[in-house]
Write a protein that holds these residues in place. Structure first.
Motif, PDB file in Angstrom:
ATOM      1  N   GLU A  11      11.462  54.069 116.937  1.00 27.93           N
ATOM      2  CA  GLU A  11      12.855  53.997 116.494  1.00 27.93           C
ATOM      3  C   GLU A  11      13.103  52.713 115.702  1.00 27.93           C
ATOM      4  OE1 GLU A  11      15.217  54.281 119.981  1.00 27.93           O
ATOM      5  OE2 GLU A  11      14.880  56.442 120.270  1.00 27.93           O
ATOM      6  N   ARG A  12      12.501  51.603 116.209  1.00 26.04           N
ATOM      7  CA  ARG A  12      12.654  50.335 115.489  1.00 26.04           C
ATOM      8  C   ARG A  12      11.987  50.391 114.120  1.00 26.04           C
ATOM      9  NH1 ARG A  12      15.779  45.974 114.762  1.00 26.04           N
ATOM     10  NH2 ARG A  12      14.547  44.105 114.271  1.00 26.04           N
ATOM     11  N   TYR A  13      10.811  51.012 114.094  1.00 29.02           N
ATOM     12  CA  TYR A  13      10.066  51.149 112.831  1.00 29.02           C
ATOM     13  C   TYR A  13      10.845  52.030 111.836  1.00 29.02           C
ATOM     14  CZ  TYR A  13       6.586  52.907 109.542  1.00 29.02           C
ATOM     15  OH  TYR A  13       5.919  53.281 108.399  1.00 29.02           O
ATOM     16  N   THR A  14      11.388  53.154 112.332  1.00 31.26           N
ATOM     17  CA  THR A  14      12.129  54.063 111.458  1.00 31.26           C
ATOM     18  C   THR A  14      13.368  53.369 110.896  1.00 31.26           C
ATOM     19  OG1 THR A  14      11.388  55.965 112.768  1.00 31.26           O
ATOM     20  CG2 THR A  14      13.300  56.292 111.344  1.00 31.26           C
ATOM     21  N   TYR A  15      14.056  52.591 111.759  1.00 30.29           N
ATOM     22  CA  TYR A  15      15.251  51.862 111.310  1.00 30.29           C
ATOM     23  C   TYR A  15      14.901  50.844 110.226  1.00 30.29           C
ATOM     24  CZ  TYR A  15      19.053  48.466 111.434  1.00 30.29           C
ATOM     25  OH  TYR A  15      20.051  47.606 111.091  1.00 30.29           O
ATOM     26  N   LEU A  16      13.866  50.050 110.456  1.00 27.16           N
ATOM     27  CA  LEU A  16      13.473  49.033 109.483  1.00 27.16           C
ATOM     28  C   LEU A  16      12.970  49.658 108.194  1.00 27.16           C
ATOM     29  CD1 LEU A  16      11.663  46.449 111.809  1.00 27.16           C
ATOM     30  CD2 LEU A  16      13.942  46.269 110.783  1.00 27.16           C
ATOM     31  N   GLN A  19      15.927  50.711 106.239  1.00 28.46           N
ATOM     32  CA  GLN A  19      16.560  49.530 105.661  1.00 28.46           C
ATOM     33  C   GLN A  19      15.785  49.035 104.436  1.00 28.46           C
ATOM     34  OE1 GLN A  19      19.496  47.848 106.674  1.00 28.46           O
ATOM     35  NE2 GLN A  19      19.769  49.767 107.787  1.00 28.46           N
ATOM     36  N   ARG A  20      14.449  49.028 104.561  1.00 27.85           N
ATOM     37  CA  ARG A  20      13.618  48.597 103.433  1.00 27.85           C
ATOM     38  C   ARG A  20      13.791  49.523 102.239  1.00 27.85           C
ATOM     39  NH1 ARG A  20       7.596  50.155 103.840  1.00 27.85           N
ATOM     40  NH2 ARG A  20       8.714  52.071 103.351  1.00 27.85           N
ATOM     41  N   ASP A  21      13.779  50.828 102.503  1.00 28.32           N
ATOM     42  CA  ASP A  21      13.943  51.787 101.409  1.00 28.32           C
ATOM     43  C   ASP A  21      15.313  51.639 100.749  1.00 28.32           C
ATOM     44  OD1 ASP A  21      11.438  52.715 101.976  1.00 28.32           O
ATOM     45  OD2 ASP A  21      12.134  54.457 103.144  1.00 28.32           O
ATOM     46  N   ASP A  22      16.338  51.366 101.570  1.00 28.30           N
ATOM     47  CA  ASP A  22      17.683  51.182 101.037  1.00 28.30           C
ATOM     48  C   ASP A  22      17.738  49.936 100.153  1.00 28.30           C
ATOM     49  OD1 ASP A  22      20.468  51.824 100.800  1.00 28.30           O
ATOM     50  OD2 ASP A  22      20.875  50.161 102.167  1.00 28.30           O
ATOM     51  N   VAL A  23      17.125  48.846 100.601  1.00 26.11           N
ATOM     52  CA  VAL A  23      17.086  47.621  99.804  1.00 26.11           C
ATOM     53  C   VAL A  23      16.309  47.843  98.514  1.00 26.11           C
ATOM     54  CG1 VAL A  23      16.194  45.258  99.736  1.00 26.11           C
ATOM     55  CG2 VAL A  23      17.368  46.076 101.781  1.00 26.11           C
ATOM     56  N   THR A  24      15.219  48.601  98.586  1.00 27.36           N
ATOM     57  CA  THR A  24      14.412  48.880  97.391  1.00 27.36           C
ATOM     58  C   THR A  24      15.198  49.681  96.368  1.00 27.36           C
ATOM     59  OG1 THR A  24      12.382  48.871  98.726  1.00 27.36           O
ATOM     60  CG2 THR A  24      12.270  49.913  96.555  1.00 27.36           C
ATOM     61  N   ARG A  25      15.936  50.686  96.859  1.00 23.69           N
ATOM     62  CA  ARG A  25      16.767  51.479  95.954  1.00 23.69           C
ATOM     63  C   ARG A  25      17.855  50.614  95.317  1.00 23.69           C
ATOM     64  NH1 ARG A  25      16.263  55.311 100.131  1.00 23.69           N
ATOM     65  NH2 ARG A  25      18.279  54.666 100.979  1.00 23.69           N
ATOM     66  N   SER A  26      18.492  49.767  96.151  1.00 25.99           N
ATOM     67  CA  SER A  26      19.546  48.886  95.618  1.00 25.99           C
ATOM     68  C   SER A  26      18.975  47.918  94.579  1.00 25.99           C
ATOM     69  CB  SER A  26      20.192  48.093  96.763  1.00 25.99           C
ATOM     70  OG  SER A  26      20.809  48.959  97.694  1.00 25.99           O
ATOM     71  N   LYS A  27      17.774  47.426  94.851  1.00 26.66           N
ATOM     72  CA  LYS A  27      17.131  46.515  93.904  1.00 26.66           C
ATOM     73  C   LYS A  27      16.882  47.206  92.571  1.00 26.66           C
ATOM     74  CE  LYS A  27      12.950  43.802  93.160  1.00 26.66           C
ATOM     75  NZ  LYS A  27      11.606  43.435  93.698  1.00 26.66           N
ATOM     76  N   LYS A  28      16.380  48.439  92.625  1.00 26.64           N
ATOM     77  CA  LYS A  28      16.121  49.167  91.384  1.00 26.64           C
ATOM     78  C   LYS A  28      17.426  49.441  90.627  1.00 26.64           C
ATOM     79  CE  LYS A  28      11.840  51.451  92.822  1.00 26.64           C
ATOM     80  NZ  LYS A  28      11.149  52.748  93.103  1.00 26.64           N
ATOM     81  N   GLU A  29      18.481  49.787  91.382  1.00 28.70           N
ATOM     82  CA  GLU A  29      19.772  50.027  90.736  1.00 28.70           C
ATOM     83  C   GLU A  29      20.296  48.748  90.074  1.00 28.70           C
ATOM     84  OE1 GLU A  29      22.327  51.570  93.725  1.00 28.70           O
ATOM     85  OE2 GLU A  29      21.305  53.521  93.869  1.00 28.70           O
ATOM     86  N   LEU A  30      20.195  47.628  90.788  1.00 32.11           N
ATOM     87  CA  LEU A  30      20.648  46.357  90.224  1.00 32.11           C
ATOM     88  C   LEU A  30      19.824  45.967  88.998  1.00 32.11           C
ATOM     89  CD1 LEU A  30      21.346  44.204  93.413  1.00 32.11           C
ATOM     90  CD2 LEU A  30      23.008  45.021  91.752  1.00 32.11           C
ATOM     91  N   GLU A  31      18.510  46.183  89.080  1.00 33.27           N
ATOM     92  CA  GLU A  31      17.666  45.873  87.929  1.00 33.27           C
ATOM     93  C   GLU A  31      18.044  46.729  86.723  1.00 33.27           C
ATOM     94  OE1 GLU A  31      13.766  46.498  89.480  1.00 33.27           O
ATOM     95  OE2 GLU A  31      13.532  44.403  90.149  1.00 33.27           O
TER      96      GLU A  31
END
Length: 212
Positions: A11-16, A19-31
């Protein structure tokens, strides 16, 4: 215990991971947004720089009564971060960069560039503090007359001690100290003064004719 531990860690791994995938998507959108804004800035700057360069060329020729002038980017491939070089050729002289000109020529070129900017981006009013102090009398007259020609779009408030500039003003304001420690503002409307002088001259002329 191993099954429970696996469930907790998974559960901890799935949550993190989420979160990582969400940050990666946000980073690509910002870029993508940054790239789009940067490209738009590049296009706007390029278009405005071309307009300013053209305006500067015309303004320089009008103020110097000839010659050539040009604004050049030091690195055309990196227009948002590179420097801008000013190259001018006053009438009868060789092409030079701004740093090689005399003090008066530098001041006059700077004035030409400033007027060129005002042509591209007019402002309601401008305050100038003795920007023509380094000019000779002939160039002061050219500066003042050119400023007068632009006064239909911009109101100029000029601090000056040069006579050529004062002669082109509509209204003069001065500060005098008739008593020690007590300053007084004086005002002279040149248009009204000219009308009054003209009326007085006409009155004297009529009296002369009547006396004759």
């Amino acid at each position: 215990d191993a099954i429970d531990e696996f469930q907790r860690v998974n559960e901890r791994y799935t949550y993190l991971t989420d979160q990582r995938d969400d940050v990666t998507r946000s980073k690509k959108e910002l870029e993508g947004i940054i790239a789009g804004i940067t490209e738009e800035m590049r296009n706007i700057f390029s278009a405005q720089f071309a307009l300013l360069n053209e305006s500067f060329q015309h303004t320089f020729q009008e103020l110097f009564q000839g010659g050539k002038a040009n604004l050049e980017l030091e690195d055309p491939d990196d227009i948002l971060n590179c420097g801008i070089e000013i190259k001018v050729q006053p009438p009868g002289k060789a092409l030079k960069i701004l740093s090689l000109l005399s003090g008066g020529e530098k001041a006059f070129v700077a004035i030409a560039l400033y007027f060129a900017i005002l042509k591209v981006r007019p402002t309601p009013f401008v305050v100038m503090d003795e920007i023509e102090a380094a000019l000779d009398d002939n160039n002061v007259v050219r500066f003042a007359r050119y400023m007068r020609s632009m006064s239909d779009k911009t109101q100029f408030i000029v601090l000056t001690h040069r006579r050529g500039t004062m002669e082109e003003a509509d209204v003069l304001y001065g500060v005098t100290m008739q008593e020690k420690g007590v300053s007084k503002v004086i005002e002279l409307d040149l248009d009204e003064a000219a009308k009054q002088i003209e009326e007085e001259d006409n009155g004297v002329l009529r009296q002369d004719k009547a006396g004759a």
